[in-house]
Write an enzyme that holds these catalytic residues in place. Structure first.
Site, PDB file in Angstrom:
ATOM      1  N   ASP A 168       0.813  -1.218   0.000  1.00  0.00           N
ATOM      2  CA  ASP A 168       0.000   0.000   0.000  1.00  0.00           C
ATOM      3  C   ASP A 168       0.852   1.276   0.000  1.00  0.00           C
ATOM      4  O   ASP A 168       1.957   1.288   0.524  1.00  0.00           O
ATOM      5  CB  ASP A 168      -0.892  -0.021   1.251  1.00  0.00           C
ATOM      6  CG  ASP A 168      -2.029   0.976   1.147  1.00  0.00           C
ATOM      7  OD1 ASP A 168      -2.318   1.456   0.033  1.00  0.00           O
ATOM      8  OD2 ASP A 168      -2.625   1.286   2.192  1.00  0.00           O
ATOM      9  N   ASN A 184     -10.578  -2.835  -6.369  1.00  0.00           N
ATOM     10  CA  ASN A 184      -9.732  -1.891  -7.125  1.00  0.00           C
ATOM     11  C   ASN A 184     -10.291  -1.518  -8.498  1.00  0.00           C
ATOM     12  O   ASN A 184      -9.832  -0.561  -9.117  1.00  0.00           O
ATOM     13  CB  ASN A 184      -8.292  -2.420  -7.277  1.00  0.00           C
ATOM     14  CG  ASN A 184      -7.487  -2.350  -5.997  1.00  0.00           C
ATOM     15  OD1 ASN A 184      -6.568  -3.130  -5.776  1.00  0.00           O
ATOM     16  ND2 ASN A 184      -7.812  -1.401  -5.118  1.00  0.00           N
TER      17      ASN A 184
HETATM   18  C1  FPP Z   1      -2.067   0.020  -3.246  1.00  0.00           C
HETATM   19  O1  FPP Z   1      -1.556   1.348  -3.218  1.00  0.00           O
HETATM   20  C2  FPP Z   1      -1.516  -0.695  -4.383  1.00  0.00           C
HETATM   21  C3  FPP Z   1      -2.256  -1.256  -5.396  1.00  0.00           C
HETATM   22  C4  FPP Z   1      -3.734  -1.204  -5.416  1.00  0.00           C
HETATM   23  C5  FPP Z   1      -1.611  -1.922  -6.545  1.00  0.00           C
HETATM   24  C6  FPP Z   1      -0.391  -2.706  -6.246  1.00  0.00           C
HETATM   25  C7  FPP Z   1       0.296  -2.979  -7.521  1.00  0.00           C
HETATM   26  C8  FPP Z   1       1.625  -2.965  -7.723  1.00  0.00           C
HETATM   27  C9  FPP Z   1       2.635  -2.783  -6.647  1.00  0.00           C
HETATM   28  C10 FPP Z   1       2.201  -3.114  -9.097  1.00  0.00           C
HETATM   29  C11 FPP Z   1       1.997  -4.435  -9.749  1.00  0.00           C
HETATM   30  C12 FPP Z   1       2.400  -5.588  -8.931  1.00  0.00           C
HETATM   31  C13 FPP Z   1       3.272  -6.562  -9.280  1.00  0.00           C
HETATM   32  C14 FPP Z   1       3.351  -7.748  -8.403  1.00  0.00           C
HETATM   33  C15 FPP Z   1       4.140  -6.510 -10.472  1.00  0.00           C
HETATM   34  P1  FPP Z   1      -2.556   2.568  -3.437  1.00  0.00           P
HETATM   35  O2  FPP Z   1      -2.571   2.900  -4.877  1.00  0.00           O
HETATM   36  O3  FPP Z   1      -3.893   2.231  -2.856  1.00  0.00           O
HETATM   37  O4  FPP Z   1      -1.852   3.681  -2.622  1.00  0.00           O
HETATM   38  P2  FPP Z   1      -2.576   4.911  -1.887  1.00  0.00           P
HETATM   39  O5  FPP Z   1      -3.313   4.326  -0.715  1.00  0.00           O
HETATM   40  O6  FPP Z   1      -1.420   5.754  -1.476  1.00  0.00           O
HETATM   41  O7  FPP Z   1      -3.470   5.567  -2.877  1.00  0.00           O
END
Ligand code: FPP
Length: 243
Positions: free
Chosen positions: A25, A73
């Site tokens: 996150d 998501n």
């Molecule tokens: C949460 O951060 C993250 C996600 C919903 C996506 C995670 C995806 C990746 C790390 C990239 C792809 C993965 C791999 C395994 C190659 P957020 O966007 O909710 O952060 P925020 O809370 O700061 O908005």
């Protein structure tokens, strides 16, 4: 597994968990703080994932489970969803190329139906290839939700029960209907970015997991941060309801 780590001249015993699960996150906030599009945060987050997965493998962990895309998501802007899907596609391709040589198994947890045919094809190929391998396993939670997983498991069990294929349910049998069938529960769950909740991640499997929270945003997460989480885990007294 236990490892000894030298700290200020004395040997400290560290218990290395068999299975760590991570909610990756903070990508969006990381990007926003820099005036970048959220997709840039996911890109760096994907690099962090590669680095941490390699580190976990070298530490001797057996399983690393990461939350890459949740059933919730899809509510994000289409552009952001597309950027995450592209990163996942890139990673799966890369994993397929090196998994046999590096002995990394891949297991996808989640409902793949709404994903692109290309992503499904790569996921199926990676899963099939993994069956021939042993060693470190990465579980990629993709279009995953803990409640969704449980509901699907109940449906499948109910159908099989109705058809006379299985007997009464118990915890062990139920576990066999989850995406995590055959995988030990996570010993340690890590959530960066300062949020103090599980957000529908592995809600069945984490009943007795140790939880570790840190304010560091996922793109800034380092091997040293993982060491700190393992050190904290090593000091926990896991009683599983006993004394
Ligand atoms: C949460 O951060 C993250 C996600 C919903 C996506 C995670 C995806 C990746 C790390 C990239 C792809 C993965 C791999 C395994 C190659 P957020 O966007 O909710 O952060 P925020 O809370 O700061 O908005």
């Amino acid at each position: 597994m236990r490892l000894f780590k030298r700290k200020a001249g004395r040997a400290e015993e560290l218990r290395i968990p068999r299975h760590i699960a991570i909610i990756m996150d903070g990508n969006g906030r990381w990007a926003q703080k820099r005036g970048l599009p959220r997709s840039a945060g996911h890109s760096v987050g994907a690099e962090t994932f590669r680095k941490i997965a390699t580190y976990c493998k070298n530490l001797g962990l057996e399983y690393l489970t990461v939350f890459a895309f949740s059933t919730e998501n899809w509510k994000r802007p289409a552009e952001e969803v597309a950027s995450i899907m592209a990163l996942l596609e890139k990673y799966l391709l890369e994993a397929i190329e090196k998994m046999e040589k590096e002995k990394i198994r891949l297991h996808i947890m989640g409902n793949l139906e709404p994903l692109s045919p290309r992503l499904c094809e790569l996921a199926a190929y990676a899963t099939e290839t993994s069956k021939k391998l042993d060693g470190f396993q990465v579980n990629l939670c993709l279009n995953y939700g803990g409640r969704d997983e449980i509901v699907r498991a109940v449906r499948k069990y109910a159908q099989e029960y109705k058809n006379g294929l299985v007997g009464d349910i118990d915890e062990e049998r139920f576990g066999g209907y989850l995406y995590s069938a055959g995988i030990p529960d996570p010993d340690l769950v890590i959530r960066p970015s300062g949020e103090l909740r599980l957000s529908n991640f592995l809600i069945w499997q984490t009943a007795y997991s140790e939880l570790y929270f840190t304010d560091v945003l996922w793109p800034d997460f380092t091997e040293a941060e993982l060491d700190r989480a393992i050190e904290a885990y090593s000091k926990r007294n896991r009683r599983f309801g006993g004394v």
